[in-house]
Write an enzyme that holds these catalytic residues in place. Sequence first.
Site, PDB file in Angstrom:
ATOM      1  N   ARG A   1      42.108  46.624  44.475  1.00  0.00           N
ATOM      2  CA  ARG A   1      40.860  46.224  45.139  1.00  0.00           C
ATOM      3  C   ARG A   1      41.139  45.406  46.399  1.00  0.00           C
ATOM      4  O   ARG A   1      40.422  45.525  47.398  1.00  0.00           O
ATOM      5  CB  ARG A   1      39.956  45.478  44.154  1.00  0.00           C
ATOM      6  CG  ARG A   1      39.251  46.460  43.200  1.00  0.00           C
ATOM      7  CD  ARG A   1      38.585  45.757  42.050  1.00  0.00           C
ATOM      8  NE  ARG A   1      37.647  46.616  41.330  1.00  0.00           N
ATOM      9  CZ  ARG A   1      37.173  46.335  40.123  1.00  0.00           C
ATOM     10  NH1 ARG A   1      37.550  45.229  39.492  1.00  0.00           N
ATOM     11  NH2 ARG A   1      36.325  47.157  39.535  1.00  0.00           N
TER      12      ARG A   1
ATOM     13  N   THR B   1      36.830  41.895  40.349  1.00  0.00           N
ATOM     14  CA  THR B   1      35.682  42.750  40.683  1.00  0.00           C
ATOM     15  C   THR B   1      35.322  42.638  42.164  1.00  0.00           C
ATOM     16  O   THR B   1      35.053  43.647  42.817  1.00  0.00           O
ATOM     17  CB  THR B   1      34.464  42.341  39.826  1.00  0.00           C
ATOM     18  OG1 THR B   1      34.848  42.357  38.454  1.00  0.00           O
ATOM     19  CG2 THR B   1      33.296  43.285  40.036  1.00  0.00           C
TER      20      THR B   1
ATOM     21  N   PHE C   1      21.783  44.370  40.064  1.00  0.00           N
ATOM     22  CA  PHE C   1      22.582  45.277  40.894  1.00  0.00           C
ATOM     23  C   PHE C   1      22.665  46.692  40.332  1.00  0.00           C
ATOM     24  O   PHE C   1      23.319  47.559  40.916  1.00  0.00           O
ATOM     25  CB  PHE C   1      23.996  44.707  41.106  1.00  0.00           C
ATOM     26  CG  PHE C   1      24.769  44.430  39.834  1.00  0.00           C
ATOM     27  CD1 PHE C   1      25.404  45.460  39.146  1.00  0.00           C
ATOM     28  CD2 PHE C   1      24.863  43.141  39.327  1.00  0.00           C
ATOM     29  CE1 PHE C   1      26.121  45.213  37.985  1.00  0.00           C
ATOM     30  CE2 PHE C   1      25.583  42.883  38.163  1.00  0.00           C
ATOM     31  CZ  PHE C   1      26.208  43.927  37.496  1.00  0.00           C
TER      32      PHE C   1
ATOM     33  N   LYS D   1      36.613  55.408  42.534  1.00  0.00           N
ATOM     34  CA  LYS D   1      35.199  55.441  42.929  1.00  0.00           C
ATOM     35  C   LYS D   1      35.021  56.142  44.289  1.00  0.00           C
ATOM     36  O   LYS D   1      35.994  56.376  45.012  1.00  0.00           O
ATOM     37  CB  LYS D   1      34.655  54.004  42.958  1.00  0.00           C
ATOM     38  CG  LYS D   1      34.646  53.323  41.583  1.00  0.00           C
ATOM     39  CD  LYS D   1      33.969  51.947  41.635  1.00  0.00           C
ATOM     40  CE  LYS D   1      33.942  51.275  40.274  1.00  0.00           C
ATOM     41  NZ  LYS D   1      33.235  49.962  40.318  1.00  0.00           N
TER      42      LYS D   1
ATOM     43  N   GLU E   1      34.272  55.060  26.687  1.00  0.00           N
ATOM     44  CA  GLU E   1      34.302  55.622  28.048  1.00  0.00           C
ATOM     45  C   GLU E   1      35.142  56.904  28.108  1.00  0.00           C
ATOM     46  O   GLU E   1      34.808  57.834  28.838  1.00  0.00           O
ATOM     47  CB  GLU E   1      34.847  54.570  29.018  1.00  0.00           C
ATOM     48  CG  GLU E   1      33.879  53.400  29.170  1.00  0.00           C
ATOM     49  CD  GLU E   1      34.426  52.256  30.017  1.00  0.00           C
ATOM     50  OE1 GLU E   1      35.582  52.355  30.502  1.00  0.00           O
ATOM     51  OE2 GLU E   1      33.697  51.270  30.202  1.00  0.00           O
TER      52      GLU E   1
ATOM     53  N   TYR F   1      27.207  53.048  32.882  1.00  0.00           N
ATOM     54  CA  TYR F   1      27.057  51.604  33.112  1.00  0.00           C
ATOM     55  C   TYR F   1      25.855  51.039  32.355  1.00  0.00           C
ATOM     56  O   TYR F   1      25.249  50.070  32.802  1.00  0.00           O
ATOM     57  CB  TYR F   1      26.922  51.331  34.611  1.00  0.00           C
ATOM     58  CG  TYR F   1      28.248  51.288  35.360  1.00  0.00           C
ATOM     59  CD1 TYR F   1      29.215  50.337  35.041  1.00  0.00           C
ATOM     60  CD2 TYR F   1      28.525  52.163  36.396  1.00  0.00           C
ATOM     61  CE1 TYR F   1      30.424  50.275  35.728  1.00  0.00           C
ATOM     62  CE2 TYR F   1      29.737  52.115  37.090  1.00  0.00           C
ATOM     63  CZ  TYR F   1      30.678  51.166  36.750  1.00  0.00           C
ATOM     64  OH  TYR F   1      31.876  51.096  37.436  1.00  0.00           O
TER      65      TYR F   1
ATOM     66  N   ASN G   1      34.036  48.964  45.252  1.00  0.00           N
ATOM     67  CA  ASN G   1      35.297  48.266  44.956  1.00  0.00           C
ATOM     68  C   ASN G   1      36.399  49.179  44.400  1.00  0.00           C
ATOM     69  O   ASN G   1      37.251  48.745  43.623  1.00  0.00           O
ATOM     70  CB  ASN G   1      35.037  47.046  44.059  1.00  0.00           C
ATOM     71  CG  ASN G   1      34.386  47.405  42.740  1.00  0.00           C
ATOM     72  OD1 ASN G   1      34.195  48.582  42.429  1.00  0.00           O
ATOM     73  ND2 ASN G   1      34.057  46.399  41.950  1.00  0.00           N
TER      74      ASN G   1
ATOM     75  N   HIS H   1      37.330  51.641  38.764  1.00  0.00           N
ATOM     76  CA  HIS H   1      36.828  51.110  37.497  1.00  0.00           C
ATOM     77  C   HIS H   1      37.951  51.185  36.474  1.00  0.00           C
ATOM     78  O   HIS H   1      38.748  52.124  36.485  1.00  0.00           O
ATOM     79  CB  HIS H   1      35.654  51.944  36.964  1.00  0.00           C
ATOM     80  CG  HIS H   1      35.414  51.708  35.496  1.00  0.00           C
ATOM     81  ND1 HIS H   1      34.699  50.646  35.034  1.00  0.00           N
ATOM     82  CD2 HIS H   1      35.882  52.366  34.401  1.00  0.00           C
ATOM     83  CE1 HIS H   1      34.714  50.672  33.695  1.00  0.00           C
ATOM     84  NE2 HIS H   1      35.425  51.704  33.291  1.00  0.00           N
TER      85      HIS H   1
ATOM     86  N   ARG I   1      43.695  46.611  34.404  1.00  0.00           N
ATOM     87  CA  ARG I   1      42.814  45.581  34.986  1.00  0.00           C
ATOM     88  C   ARG I   1      43.616  44.685  35.941  1.00  0.00           C
ATOM     89  O   ARG I   1      43.096  44.244  36.970  1.00  0.00           O
ATOM     90  CB  ARG I   1      42.166  44.733  33.880  1.00  0.00           C
ATOM     91  CG  ARG I   1      41.261  45.508  32.934  1.00  0.00           C
ATOM     92  CD  ARG I   1      39.896  45.833  33.464  1.00  0.00           C
ATOM     93  NE  ARG I   1      39.071  44.681  33.744  1.00  0.00           N
ATOM     94  CZ  ARG I   1      37.773  44.756  34.056  1.00  0.00           C
ATOM     95  NH1 ARG I   1      37.158  45.948  34.109  1.00  0.00           N
ATOM     96  NH2 ARG I   1      37.084  43.687  34.319  1.00  0.00           N
TER      97      ARG I   1
HETATM   98  P1  RTP Z   1      33.958  48.104  36.644  1.00  0.00           P
HETATM   99  O1  RTP Z   1      33.147  48.081  35.361  1.00  0.00           O
HETATM  100  O2  RTP Z   1      33.376  48.998  37.698  1.00  0.00           O
HETATM  101  O3  RTP Z   1      35.409  48.386  36.363  1.00  0.00           O
HETATM  102  O4  RTP Z   1      33.976  46.649  37.287  1.00  0.00           O
HETATM  103  P2  RTP Z   1      34.209  45.275  36.542  1.00  0.00           P
HETATM  104  O5  RTP Z   1      34.449  45.489  35.075  1.00  0.00           O
HETATM  105  O6  RTP Z   1      35.254  44.541  37.317  1.00  0.00           O
HETATM  106  O7  RTP Z   1      32.814  44.572  36.776  1.00  0.00           O
HETATM  107  P3  RTP Z   1      31.465  44.688  35.910  1.00  0.00           P
HETATM  108  O8  RTP Z   1      31.001  43.307  35.615  1.00  0.00           O
HETATM  109  O9  RTP Z   1      31.639  45.646  34.759  1.00  0.00           O
HETATM  110  O10 RTP Z   1      30.452  45.333  36.962  1.00  0.00           O
HETATM  111  C1  RTP Z   1      30.391  46.714  37.179  1.00  0.00           C
HETATM  112  C2  RTP Z   1      30.242  46.975  38.663  1.00  0.00           C
HETATM  113  O11 RTP Z   1      28.989  46.472  39.100  1.00  0.00           O
HETATM  114  C3  RTP Z   1      29.110  45.926  40.398  1.00  0.00           C
HETATM  115  N1  RTP Z   1      28.709  44.525  40.394  1.00  0.00           N
HETATM  116  N2  RTP Z   1      27.991  43.996  41.328  1.00  0.00           N
HETATM  117  N3  RTP Z   1      26.491  42.199  42.909  1.00  0.00           N
HETATM  118  C4  RTP Z   1      27.064  41.767  41.807  1.00  0.00           C
HETATM  119  O12 RTP Z   1      26.994  40.610  41.434  1.00  0.00           O
HETATM  120  C5  RTP Z   1      27.827  42.724  41.006  1.00  0.00           C
HETATM  121  N4  RTP Z   1      28.448  42.439  39.879  1.00  0.00           N
HETATM  122  C6  RTP Z   1      29.015  43.611  39.489  1.00  0.00           C
HETATM  123  C7  RTP Z   1      30.550  46.050  40.829  1.00  0.00           C
HETATM  124  O13 RTP Z   1      30.674  47.174  41.670  1.00  0.00           O
HETATM  125  C8  RTP Z   1      31.288  46.259  39.528  1.00  0.00           C
HETATM  126  O14 RTP Z   1      32.454  47.022  39.723  1.00  0.00           O
HETATM  127 MG    MG Z   2      33.181  46.662  33.894  1.00  0.00          MG
END
Ligand code: RTP
Ligand code: MG
Length: 141
Positions: A104, A93, A59, A11, A128, A51, A114, A117, A87
């Site tokens: 991370r 996250t 968010f 990122k 994806e 996304y 963070n 991805h 992962r």
């Molecule tokens: P990613 O998709 O980026 O790999 O991250 P992830 O699976 O660990 O988390 P995901 O739930 O898919 O969320 C995507 C991105 O959104 C942001 N986020 N912010 N403020 C919040 O509560 C919140 N929750 C998620 C994070 O930047 C996350 O990587």
């Molecule tokens: Mg995700």
Amino acid sequence: MATQRTLSIIKPDAVAKNAIGEIISRFEKADLQVVAAKMLKLDDDKAGGFYAEHKERPFFKDLVGFMTSGPVVVQVLEGEDAIAKNRELMGATNPKEAAPGTIRADFAETIDANAVHGSDSPESAEREIAYFFGADEICPR
Ligand code: RTP
Ligand code: MG
């Protein structure tokens, strides 16, 4: 567990920190091979479509704003159990909850910025990878 492919994105925050090489090195040391890679500056449509599952979340706007704030490096990683392995290497996250030694934990400070991805399921990985790469851009060894 069979060989899988997963989509990884370094990122904008991690690119800005000049950490591309260190992050890719972690994938390689864990026996994940980079079989496709490119650097891109995402626009709102491309980041928002990526996304789309989070479109209704509070968010979402910040997430798209962050993902378009600078260049990213998208890669396809291939290897044994690649989706879960990536992962694990990434960590939680929220970097504050990420296990020590994860990407991370070592390269990110906030849940918004963070560092990486990674696809979260075989279905996400398939979508994806096709979102960023044509079949002719993927080069298995
Ligand atoms: P990613 O998709 O980026 O790999 O991250 P992830 O699976 O660990 O988390 P995901 O739930 O898919 O969320 C995507 C991105 O959104 C942001 N986020 N912010 N403020 C919040 O509560 C919140 N929750 C998620 C994070 O930047 C996350 O990587
Ligand atoms: Mg995700």
